[in-house]
Design a protein around this motif. Structure first.
Motif, PDB file in Angstrom:
ATOM      1  N   GLN A  49       3.424   3.214  -9.478  1.00  0.00           N
ATOM      2  CA  GLN A  49       2.287   3.239  -8.561  1.00  0.00           C
ATOM      3  C   GLN A  49       1.164   2.363  -9.105  1.00  0.00           C
ATOM      4  OE1 GLN A  49       2.682   7.855  -8.308  1.00  0.00           O
ATOM      5  NE2 GLN A  49       1.146   7.269  -6.820  1.00  0.00           N
ATOM      6  N   ALA A  50       0.920   2.434 -10.413  1.00  0.00           N
ATOM      7  CA  ALA A  50      -0.141   1.634 -11.020  1.00  0.00           C
ATOM      8  C   ALA A  50       0.129   0.143 -10.837  1.00  0.00           C
ATOM      9  CB  ALA A  50      -0.266   1.972 -12.507  1.00  0.00           C
ATOM     10  N   THR A  94       2.001   2.280  -3.344  1.00  0.00           N
ATOM     11  CA  THR A  94       1.020   2.838  -4.272  1.00  0.00           C
ATOM     12  C   THR A  94       1.048   4.367  -4.247  1.00  0.00           C
ATOM     13  OG1 THR A  94      -0.756   2.819  -2.632  1.00  0.00           O
ATOM     14  CG2 THR A  94      -0.520   0.850  -4.006  1.00  0.00           C
ATOM     15  N   TYR A  95       1.815   4.933  -3.353  1.00  0.00           N
ATOM     16  CA  TYR A  95       1.950   6.388  -3.283  1.00  0.00           C
ATOM     17  C   TYR A  95       3.191   6.839  -4.051  1.00  0.00           C
ATOM     18  CZ  TYR A  95      -1.699   6.666   0.262  1.00  0.00           C
ATOM     19  OH  TYR A  95      -2.899   6.593   0.937  1.00  0.00           O
ATOM     20  N   LEU A 115      -7.024  -0.526   0.335  1.00  0.00           N
ATOM     21  CA  LEU A 115      -6.619   0.037  -0.963  1.00  0.00           C
ATOM     22  C   LEU A 115      -7.605   1.115  -1.393  1.00  0.00           C
ATOM     23  CD1 LEU A 115      -4.704  -0.100  -3.377  1.00  0.00           C
ATOM     24  CD2 LEU A 115      -6.199  -1.844  -4.370  1.00  0.00           C
ATOM     25  N   PHE A 133       1.733  -1.322  -8.413  1.00  0.00           N
ATOM     26  CA  PHE A 133       1.477  -1.772  -7.046  1.00  0.00           C
ATOM     27  C   PHE A 133       0.010  -1.640  -6.657  1.00  0.00           C
ATOM     28  CE2 PHE A 133       5.253  -3.362  -5.167  1.00  0.00           C
ATOM     29  CZ  PHE A 133       6.244  -2.932  -6.026  1.00  0.00           C
ATOM     30  N   ASN A 134      -0.701  -0.722  -7.287  1.00  0.00           N
ATOM     31  CA  ASN A 134      -2.141  -0.692  -7.096  1.00  0.00           C
ATOM     32  C   ASN A 134      -2.753  -1.998  -7.619  1.00  0.00           C
ATOM     33  OD1 ASN A 134      -3.584   1.821  -6.014  1.00  0.00           O
ATOM     34  ND2 ASN A 134      -2.014   2.717  -7.314  1.00  0.00           N
ATOM     35  N   ARG A 171      -6.809   5.200  -1.753  1.00  0.00           N
ATOM     36  CA  ARG A 171      -7.058   6.000  -2.954  1.00  0.00           C
ATOM     37  C   ARG A 171      -8.021   7.139  -2.667  1.00  0.00           C
ATOM     38  NH1 ARG A 171      -3.458   3.609  -3.683  1.00  0.00           N
ATOM     39  NH2 ARG A 171      -2.744   5.695  -3.183  1.00  0.00           N
ATOM     40  N   LEU A 196       0.824  -1.208   0.000  1.00  0.00           N
ATOM     41  CA  LEU A 196       0.000   0.000   0.000  1.00  0.00           C
ATOM     42  C   LEU A 196       0.860   1.261   0.000  1.00  0.00           C
ATOM     43  CD1 LEU A 196      -2.823  -1.067   2.488  1.00  0.00           C
ATOM     44  CD2 LEU A 196      -3.002  -0.796   0.012  1.00  0.00           C
TER      45      LEU A 196
END
Lengths: 190, 437
Positions: free
Chosen positions: B351-352, B276-277, B388, B354-355, B392, B273
């Motif tokens: 980031q995409a 994702t930043y 998640l 890991f999202n 977001r 998580l």
């Protein structure tokens, strides 16, 4: 196999656990008995050690120090301080060196900010330590530390105010260090 | 006597009377089974005794340490020195007594071990204070650890080992560059005990405690050990570490892998998580020539953690354990992302990735939970997806209305999923008393 080794391991453990603190005692006692006594002017702060109680951090006024030309702060390990004694009997640092000079010297730590003496903590009663800090900010000139020097190692013996041990001075002067107005400590001369 | 899971033994004792009544086994067989698997009540009594013994020893040790902190100005130096040695001498006498006469009693061993470990620290601290010993807290801890390392081995004590690990972790947090080698020396000294303690009787309480202590210590010390040198490398080290924990735990389910699964799983989700930043990727990546103690050490940690994770990942793939493999994929993904960021790949792409990874974790966990009929697993999968989603939606640019709707949706999803899985569990359970896996 472990059963056979149990008692020898226990014996070694006991010896090691007693020997280390015993050596700590012997090392300091030898310094107190046979070390050269010196006097050093100081100023104080007041922090806390989680394991060993409240102490007063010492800063020493030993005059401007010349640094050896070959000393590189990035590579310095042990450094050595040559010194003299002034007309009032106080220690004055002379020069920081990378190898021990002839004659007496003080072994310094690995820090890179000038010549900081290695005995920078004075453990005292936790109720007196904060008063000590406030009092000494107001009367720094009369405070000095008695140290013992043996084979380059400096051992802190006592901190005095007008030739009276600091703790006893504070007990004999209940008003000392109770002033809520704390003046900022003047900078130490380098 | 071997140790067995407490719940299973408790269930057995509850079932035995009905088995005898129904003629499945006779009284003699029931008695033999009760003897082989002792009643929980005596075990609980032992545990209570053990707990109070450890607490009592810890309280005595803590009280002695507080006495140190008070500063004993009223006593002479000689008297203070003599009193300083007293707890140590008493503890050593107790240790000898326990080794000679009480070695079979875990309560005696554990409480004596705790008292001895604390007494060592008290003695050194009191001597240091009495003689105005200078030095740093890490120097004090180092001496303490060296003198205390033999105690767990002699007394077979998990509590003393936990204290040692706590001290080692604290020492590492205080430490400086040159102390890296000493850290591994101190860790290496306790490693054989941990290996034996965790491995030999993996389902006992002491093995579980040791496993948690070791994992938590490694997790905390990972950063101070790995952060000196290449920027961003701790991300890869932690990814390898958490993936290795999770994979090891999944491959050793039922034989002591639970602590590894739990900590590794939590760590993996948190790390995924975080990645994702944008911020973790906005570091100054540079691959300088590996030189110096710290950079070499960091590189070694990176290589070792990734290698272990990769090896375990291959084991999981060979066993077709795809859920475990997905957890383990965090390690190579983090390494690839680290290298990609150095190659100037846009952070938005990383980031995409890991999202997508976190999303896949949640979805596959849900599907895996359905296959295993595992309500807890379903909640874990939902929790991952919810976190998640919340991550977001924590963007300040998102309106309160949208966030409110998202939170409600998460809550409703949890409720529906739990009702569905509860019905599924009840439908599949039948007459079995325990259903959780």
């Amino acid at each position: 196999m472990f059963k056979k080794l149990m008692w020898p391991v226990f014996g070694i453990m006991v010896c090691a656990q007693v020997a280390v603190p015993a050596w700590m005692v012997v090392d300091k006692e030898l310094a107190f008995v046979s070390g050269k006594q010196l006097r050093v002017r100081c100023a104080l702060r007041d922090p806390y050690d989680l394991f060993r109680g409240r102490y007063v951090a010492l800063r020493f006024d030993i005059g401007p120090i010349a640094t050896s030309n070959e000393w590189n702060p990035a590579n310095a390990k042990t450094r050595y301080l040559s010194y003299s004694v002034d007309e009032k009997g106080f220690l004055r640092g002379e020069k920081v060196l990378t190898s021990p000079p002839d004659g007496d010297y003080i072994r310094l730590g690995r820090n890179v900010h000038g010549a900081e003496l290695p005995c920078d903590r004075f453990y005292m009663n936790e109720e007196l330590a904060p008063r000590a800090d406030r009092f000494l900010r107001a009367s720094r000139d009369t405070v000095w530390a008695a140290v013992r020097l043996r084979h380059g190692d400096l051992v802190l013996e006592e901190v005095y105010v007008d030739d009276v041990p600091l703790a006893r001075y504070l007990e004999e002067h209940p008003d000392a260090g109770t002033d809520a107005t704390i003046r900022p400590a003047p900078p130490i001369r380098k | 006597m071997r140790s067995h899971p407490g719940k299973a033994v408790q269930w057995l004792h509850e079932e035995l009377p009905s088995w005898v009544k129904d003629g499945i086994i006779d009284d003699a067989a029931a008695a033999r089974l009760r003897e082989r698997y002792p009643e929980q009540l005596s075990r609980k009594a032992d545990m209570v005794l053990l707990a109070f013994g450890i607490l009592g020893s810890a309280a005595i040790g803590a009280g002695l340490i507080l006495l140190v902190a008070h500063n004993w100005d009223d006593l002479s130096r000689a008297m203070r020195t003599a009193i300083s040695f007293l707890p140590l001498v008493i503890s050593q006498g107790l240790t000898g007594y326990v080794l000679a006469r009480r070695s079979e009693s875990r309560a005696w061993r554990e409480s004596t071990a705790v008292f001895t470990t604390l007494a060592i620290g008290v003695c050194i601290a009191m001597i240091s204070q009495t003689y105005q010993y200078q030095g740093t807290p890490e120097g004090f801890l180092f001496t303490w650890l060296l003198l205390a390392v033999a105690v767990p081995y002699l007394l077979d004590s998990a509590a003393a080992t936990v204290l040692y690990l706590a001290g080692l972790t604290t020492w590492c947090l205080f430490g400086h560059d040159a102390d890296i080698a000493w850290f591994w020396l101190l860790a290496g000294l306790i490693a054989p005990y941990l290996w034996r303690g965790i491995g030999r009787s993996s389902q006992t309480s002491s093995a579980t405690v040791l496993a948690y202590a070791m994992i938590i210590s490694l997790t905390i010390t990972g950063y101070p050990l790995a952060h000196r040198g290449l920027d961003g490398a701790p991300i890869v080290v932690y990814a390898g570490l958490m993936a290795a924990f999770t994979l090891y735990g999944s491959q050793n389910r039922g034989t002591g892998g639970l602590p590894f699964s739990r900590i590794g799983g939590i760590g993996s989700v948190c790390l995924a998580l975080v990645l994702t930043y944008e911020d973790p990727w906005r570091v100054h990546h540079y691959l300088q020539s590996v030189s110096g103690v710290t950079e070499t050490h960091q590189f070694a940690m990176l290589a070792v953690t990734q290698a272990i994770a990769l090896w375990l990942l291959i084991q999981s793939l060979r066993k077709s354990d795809m859920m475990a493999a997905l957890w383990g994929a965090l390690a190579p993904l983090a390494l690839a992302g680290y290298l990609a960021s150095h190659a100037e790949v846009p952070t938005s792409a990383l980031q995409a990735v890991f999202n997508a990874y976190a999303f896949a974790l949640g979805i596959f966990k849900l599907l895996d939970a359905r296959r295993r009929v595992n309500q807890l697993g379903a909640n874990i999968g939902l929790a991952i997806l919810s976190l998640l989603l919340l991550a977001r939606f924590s963007d300040p640019g998102v309106s309160s209305l949208t966030r409110g709707v998202a939170f409600i949706a998460v809550g409703v999803a949890f409720l529906i999923a739990n009702i569905y899985y509860a019905r599924l569990v009840r439908a599949r359970q039948g007459d079995l008393p325990c259903s959780k896996s």
